[in-house]
Design an enzyme around this catalytic site. Structure first.
Site, PDB file in Angstrom:
ATOM      1  N   CYS A   8       0.866  -1.188   0.000  1.00 16.86           N
ATOM      2  CA  CYS A   8       0.000   0.000   0.000  1.00 16.86           C
ATOM      3  C   CYS A   8       0.897   1.231   0.000  1.00 16.86           C
ATOM      4  O   CYS A   8       2.073   1.142  -0.375  1.00 16.86           O
ATOM      5  CB  CYS A   8      -0.971  -0.019   1.182  1.00 16.86           C
ATOM      6  SG  CYS A   8      -0.195   0.015   2.806  1.00 16.86           S
ATOM      7  N   ARG A  14      -3.377  -0.693   5.354  1.00 17.68           N
ATOM      8  CA  ARG A  14      -3.967  -1.759   4.533  1.00 17.68           C
ATOM      9  C   ARG A  14      -3.056  -2.962   4.337  1.00 17.68           C
ATOM     10  O   ARG A  14      -3.480  -4.108   4.517  1.00 17.68           O
ATOM     11  CB  ARG A  14      -4.391  -1.181   3.170  1.00 17.68           C
ATOM     12  CG  ARG A  14      -5.561  -0.200   3.273  1.00 17.68           C
ATOM     13  CD  ARG A  14      -5.737   0.607   2.007  1.00 17.68           C
ATOM     14  NE  ARG A  14      -4.569   1.471   1.769  1.00 17.68           N
ATOM     15  CZ  ARG A  14      -4.374   2.197   0.674  1.00 17.68           C
ATOM     16  NH1 ARG A  14      -5.276   2.167  -0.288  1.00 17.68           N
ATOM     17  NH2 ARG A  14      -3.304   2.957   0.562  1.00 17.68           N
ATOM     18  N   ASP A 125      -8.544   3.796   0.977  1.00 18.75           N
ATOM     19  CA  ASP A 125      -7.579   4.227   1.989  1.00 18.75           C
ATOM     20  C   ASP A 125      -8.345   4.973   3.079  1.00 18.75           C
ATOM     21  O   ASP A 125      -8.903   6.043   2.811  1.00 18.75           O
ATOM     22  CB  ASP A 125      -6.576   5.146   1.283  1.00 18.75           C
ATOM     23  CG  ASP A 125      -5.656   5.855   2.252  1.00 18.75           C
ATOM     24  OD1 ASP A 125      -5.717   5.584   3.466  1.00 18.75           O
ATOM     25  OD2 ASP A 125      -4.876   6.703   1.782  1.00 18.75           O
TER      26      ASP A 125
HETATM   27  P1  4NP Z   1      -1.825   2.766   4.051  1.00 19.55           P
HETATM   28  O1  4NP Z   1      -2.547   4.083   4.605  1.00 19.55           O
HETATM   29  O2  4NP Z   1      -1.256   3.145   2.697  1.00 19.55           O
HETATM   30  O3  4NP Z   1      -2.937   1.801   3.954  1.00 19.55           O
HETATM   31  O4  4NP Z   1      -0.761   2.385   5.055  1.00 19.55           O
HETATM   32  C1  4NP Z   1      -1.962   5.339   4.659  1.00 19.55           C
HETATM   33  C2  4NP Z   1      -0.933   5.611   5.548  1.00 19.55           C
HETATM   34  C3  4NP Z   1      -0.407   6.876   5.625  1.00 19.55           C
HETATM   35  C4  4NP Z   1      -0.894   7.876   4.809  1.00 19.55           C
HETATM   36  C5  4NP Z   1      -1.923   7.591   3.915  1.00 19.55           C
HETATM   37  C6  4NP Z   1      -2.448   6.319   3.849  1.00 19.55           C
HETATM   38  N1  4NP Z   1      -0.365   9.191   4.880  1.00 19.55           N
HETATM   39  O5  4NP Z   1      -0.911  10.086   4.200  1.00 19.55           O
HETATM   40  O6  4NP Z   1       0.623   9.413   5.609  1.00 19.55           O
END
Ligand code: 4NP
Length: 157
Positions: A8, A14, A125
């Protein structure tokens, strides 16, 4: 032995959930020895961090203890892993940029291809969302990894 990498953006919501739900499911099905699993993020902002407490809480409600530390995708992951499951189209585009050989590109698949109830291919997300969004993402990932394990065990992937 199949080597799976879940990817991800941050590797804190995720993909750690997908990795750990898949492991848990494979263990319960008695086929854990067929797989090695890992997860990573296309970005490096959260490298070294534990999973997001909001997804830890959601997973705990479902009886799953989420742990581990985030890491960024490395170019050699595309060689080391057999199948790379991305959560959304932007992760997929970023990985396709890293893929350097014709052998590597077909390894990159969208996780939701394996969701029997999919209405779109992205796993949403929930970073800016509330509890309900984390729960919805959990449900989508759970259905998808179940579908993925079944497809793998049937030899379809
Ligand atoms: P992930 O979620 O990609 O599912 O781990 C996110 C984690 C951090 C951020 C966005 C989505 N961020 O903007 O820092």
């Amino acid at each position: 032995m199949r080597r799976l990498l879940f990817v991800c953006l941050g590797n804190i919501i995720r993909s750690p959930l997908a990795e750990q739900l898949f492991s848990d499911l494979a263990r319960r099905a008695g086929v854990a020895d067929n797989y090695t699993v890992d997860s990573a993020g296309t970005g490096d902002w959260h490298s070294g961090e534990s999973p997001d407490p909001r997804m830890v809480e959601t997973a705990t409600k479902h009886g799953l203890t989420l742990g581990g530390a985030a890491r960024q995708v490395r170019p050699n992951d595309l060689g080391r892993f057999d199948l790379i499951l991305t959560m959304d189209e932007s992760n997929r585009a970023d990985l396709l940029e890293l893929a350097r050989t014709p052998v590597q590109r077909p390894k990159i698949r969208m996780l939701r291809e394996f969701d029997p109830q999919r209405d779109e291919l992205d796993v949403p997300d929930p970073w800016y969302g509330g509890r309900g969004d984390f729960e919805q993402t959990y449900q989508i990932i759970e259905r998808s990894v179940r579908g993925l394990l079944e497809a793998l065990e049937r030899g379809e992937v």
